[in-house]
Design a protein around this motif. Structure first.
Motif, mmCIF file in Angstrom:
data_model
loop_
_atom_site.group_PDB
_atom_site.id
_atom_site.type_symbol
_atom_site.label_atom_id
_atom_site.label_comp_id
_atom_site.label_asym_id
_atom_site.label_seq_id
_atom_site.Cartn_x
_atom_site.Cartn_y
_atom_site.Cartn_z
ATOM 1 N N GLU A 185 3.612 5.652 -5.888
ATOM 2 C CA GLU A 185 3.623 5.611 -7.174
ATOM 3 C C GLU A 185 2.119 6.658 -7.524
ATOM 4 O O GLU A 185 2.089 7.139 -8.601
ATOM 5 C CB GLU A 185 2.951 4.156 -7.555
ATOM 6 C CG GLU A 185 4.116 3.262 -7.633
ATOM 7 C CD GLU A 185 5.344 3.679 -8.625
ATOM 8 O OE1 GLU A 185 5.030 3.739 -9.912
ATOM 9 O OE2 GLU A 185 6.423 3.598 -8.359
ATOM 10 N N THR A 186 1.170 6.532 -6.797
ATOM 11 C CA THR A 186 -0.030 7.483 -7.400
ATOM 12 C C THR A 186 0.376 8.984 -6.942
ATOM 13 O O THR A 186 0.052 9.727 -7.824
ATOM 14 C CB THR A 186 -1.100 7.023 -6.089
ATOM 15 O OG1 THR A 186 -1.336 5.623 -6.279
ATOM 16 C CG2 THR A 186 -2.474 7.786 -6.612
ATOM 17 N N ALA A 187 1.003 8.949 -5.907
ATOM 18 C CA ALA A 187 1.467 10.671 -5.964
ATOM 19 C C ALA A 187 2.409 10.833 -6.850
ATOM 20 O O ALA A 187 2.333 11.990 -7.525
ATOM 21 C CB ALA A 187 2.317 10.635 -4.592
ATOM 22 N N SER A 188 3.419 9.989 -7.566
ATOM 23 C CA SER A 188 4.093 10.369 -8.705
ATOM 24 C C SER A 188 3.434 10.609 -9.799
ATOM 25 O O SER A 188 3.812 11.419 -10.484
ATOM 26 C CB SER A 188 5.448 9.448 -8.763
ATOM 27 O OG SER A 188 4.854 8.092 -8.944
ATOM 28 N N LEU A 189 2.406 9.570 -9.970
ATOM 29 C CA LEU A 189 1.530 9.698 -11.260
ATOM 30 C C LEU A 189 0.897 11.165 -11.151
ATOM 31 O O LEU A 189 0.838 12.011 -12.126
ATOM 32 C CB LEU A 189 0.520 8.741 -11.313
ATOM 33 C CG LEU A 189 1.274 7.423 -11.924
ATOM 34 C CD1 LEU A 189 0.200 6.224 -11.654
ATOM 35 C CD2 LEU A 189 1.725 7.406 -13.130
ATOM 36 N N ARG A 190 0.267 11.561 -9.973
ATOM 37 C CA ARG A 190 -0.424 12.763 -9.890
ATOM 38 C C ARG A 190 0.561 14.140 -10.138
ATOM 39 O O ARG A 190 0.284 14.988 -10.840
ATOM 40 C CB ARG A 190 -0.935 13.081 -8.714
ATOM 41 C CG ARG A 190 -2.268 12.225 -8.355
ATOM 42 C CD ARG A 190 -2.802 12.430 -6.892
ATOM 43 N NE ARG A 190 -4.032 11.788 -6.881
ATOM 44 C CZ ARG A 190 -4.418 11.505 -5.671
ATOM 45 N NH1 ARG A 190 -3.955 11.850 -4.586
ATOM 46 N NH2 ARG A 190 -5.433 10.685 -5.448
ATOM 47 N N MET A 191 1.933 14.057 -9.442
ATOM 48 C CA MET A 191 2.868 14.961 -9.894
ATOM 49 C C MET A 191 3.043 14.944 -11.402
ATOM 50 O O MET A 191 3.238 16.117 -11.997
ATOM 51 C CB MET A 191 3.848 14.784 -9.351
ATOM 52 C CG MET A 191 3.865 15.182 -7.675
ATOM 53 S SD MET A 191 5.259 14.533 -6.683
ATOM 54 C CE MET A 191 6.732 15.010 -7.238
ATOM 55 N N MET A 209 0.763 -1.083 -0.005
ATOM 56 C CA MET A 209 0.060 0.077 0.098
ATOM 57 C C MET A 209 0.875 1.256 -0.070
ATOM 58 O O MET A 209 0.566 2.336 -0.762
ATOM 59 C CB MET A 209 -1.061 0.029 1.239
ATOM 60 C CG MET A 209 -2.061 -0.837 1.109
ATOM 61 S SD MET A 209 -3.418 -0.750 2.403
ATOM 62 C CE MET A 209 -2.561 -1.595 3.699
ATOM 63 N N GLU A 210 1.741 1.294 0.775
ATOM 64 C CA GLU A 210 2.730 2.556 0.797
ATOM 65 C C GLU A 210 3.544 2.744 -0.662
ATOM 66 O O GLU A 210 3.411 3.562 -1.070
ATOM 67 C CB GLU A 210 3.876 2.183 1.822
ATOM 68 C CG GLU A 210 3.262 2.588 3.189
ATOM 69 C CD GLU A 210 4.262 2.180 4.031
ATOM 70 O OE1 GLU A 210 5.606 1.805 3.923
ATOM 71 O OE2 GLU A 210 4.156 2.148 5.376
ATOM 72 N N PHE A 211 3.823 1.536 -1.282
ATOM 73 C CA PHE A 211 4.435 1.731 -2.316
ATOM 74 C C PHE A 211 3.475 2.289 -3.462
ATOM 75 O O PHE A 211 3.653 3.002 -4.328
ATOM 76 C CB PHE A 211 5.022 0.202 -3.171
ATOM 77 C CG PHE A 211 5.360 0.151 -4.329
ATOM 78 C CD1 PHE A 211 6.524 0.662 -4.984
ATOM 79 C CD2 PHE A 211 4.586 -0.303 -5.371
ATOM 80 C CE1 PHE A 211 6.824 0.787 -6.131
ATOM 81 C CE2 PHE A 211 4.848 -0.449 -6.830
ATOM 82 C CZ PHE A 211 5.935 -0.048 -7.116
ATOM 83 N N LEU A 212 2.120 1.664 -3.387
ATOM 84 C CA LEU A 212 1.172 2.196 -4.506
ATOM 85 C C LEU A 212 0.969 3.607 -4.306
ATOM 86 O O LEU A 212 0.560 4.272 -5.108
ATOM 87 C CB LEU A 212 -0.150 1.183 -4.162
ATOM 88 C CG LEU A 212 0.043 -0.218 -4.926
ATOM 89 C CD1 LEU A 212 -1.138 -0.935 -4.617
ATOM 90 C CD2 LEU A 212 0.492 -0.053 -6.365
ATOM 91 N N ALA A 213 0.687 4.055 -2.859
ATOM 92 C CA ALA A 213 0.476 5.517 -2.708
ATOM 93 C C ALA A 213 1.613 6.351 -3.003
ATOM 94 O O ALA A 213 1.210 7.443 -3.675
ATOM 95 C CB ALA A 213 0.524 5.609 -1.019
#
Length: 171
Positions: A130-136, A124-128
Motif C-alpha cells: 500500500e505504501t509503495a502504491s501511494l508513493r507511485m 506488514m507486506e500488505f502495508l508495504a
C-alpha cells in the motif's frame, strides 16, 4: 437365544444397566495434573529442601544419639533409605507429569505465536504494498515545491511580456 439387533436399539425398550460395586470418584482430567504441578513447584523450592534436610538431620540425629531402646531405625538407616526411595518413586512421575503439561502449554503458546507472527508478516507486506502504491500515486501529483517553481516561471514569463508591471528578471 439372542435378541435381534432391532429390538435392542428400540427407544421404548429400557436398556439393562450394570452398576459397579465400587463407585469411582468423578474427577476432571486436569485435577491430578494440577496437583502434580503444585507438587513439582513445591519440590523445586528452597523451603522443600530445607524441610527435607531438617527431616533427614532429625532422623539421623535421633537414631544416632537417642538411647538404643528409643531408636526406630538402627544403623545403617535402612528405614530412612526406604522412606527417601518411596518419596523419590512418587516424586519422579509427578514431576514428569508436570513437565508434560508444561510442554503442552508451551506448544500451544508457540503455535499461537507462529500464527500471530504469520498474520503480522502478512499485514506488514500488505502495508508495504500500500505504501509503495501511494508513493507511485504521489509521484504523479504536483508537490508544493513543483507548484512554486511553476508559478515563479509563469510570473517571470508574464513580466517579460509586460503583462504585469515589474522588473524583468534576468537578462
Amino acid at each position: 437365544m439372542a435378541e435381534p439387533r432391532a429390538a435392542r436399539t428400540r427407544l421404548d425398550t429400557p436398556r439393562e444397566t450394570r452398576r459397579p460395586l465400587v463407585r469411582r470418584p468423578v474427577l476432571s482430567p486436569d485435577t491430578f495434573g494440577v496437583f502434580a504441578e503444585k507438587f513439582a513447584r513445591y519440590m523445586g523450592t528452597a523451603r522443600f529442601l530445607l524441610w527435607m534436610t531438617g527431616f533427614v538431620v532429625v532422623w539421623i540425629g535421633w537414631n544416632a544419639l537417642a538411647p538404643r531402646h528409643l531408636r526406630f531405625d538402627d544403623y545403617p538407616f535402612i528405614f530412612l533409605t526406604l522412606m527417601l526411595s518411596l518419596q523419590a518413586s512418587y516424586a519422579a512421575p509427578l514431576i514428569l507429569l508436570a513437565q508434560n503439561r508444561q510442554e503442552d502449554r508451551d506448544r500451544v503458546i508457540a503455535d499461537q505465536d507462529r500464527r500471530v507472527n504469520a498474520q503480522s508478516q502478512a499485514d506488514m507486506e500488505f502495508l508495504a504494498r500500500e505504501t509503495a502504491s501511494l508513493r507511485m500515486a504521489l509521484g504523479e501529483v504536483a508537490t508544493r515545491d513543483y507548484l512554486r517553481s511553476e508559478l515563479r516561471a509563469l510570473l517571470e514569463e508574464m513580466e517579460e511580456r509586460g503583462v504585469i508591471p515589474g522588473e524583468p528578471t534576468g537578462g
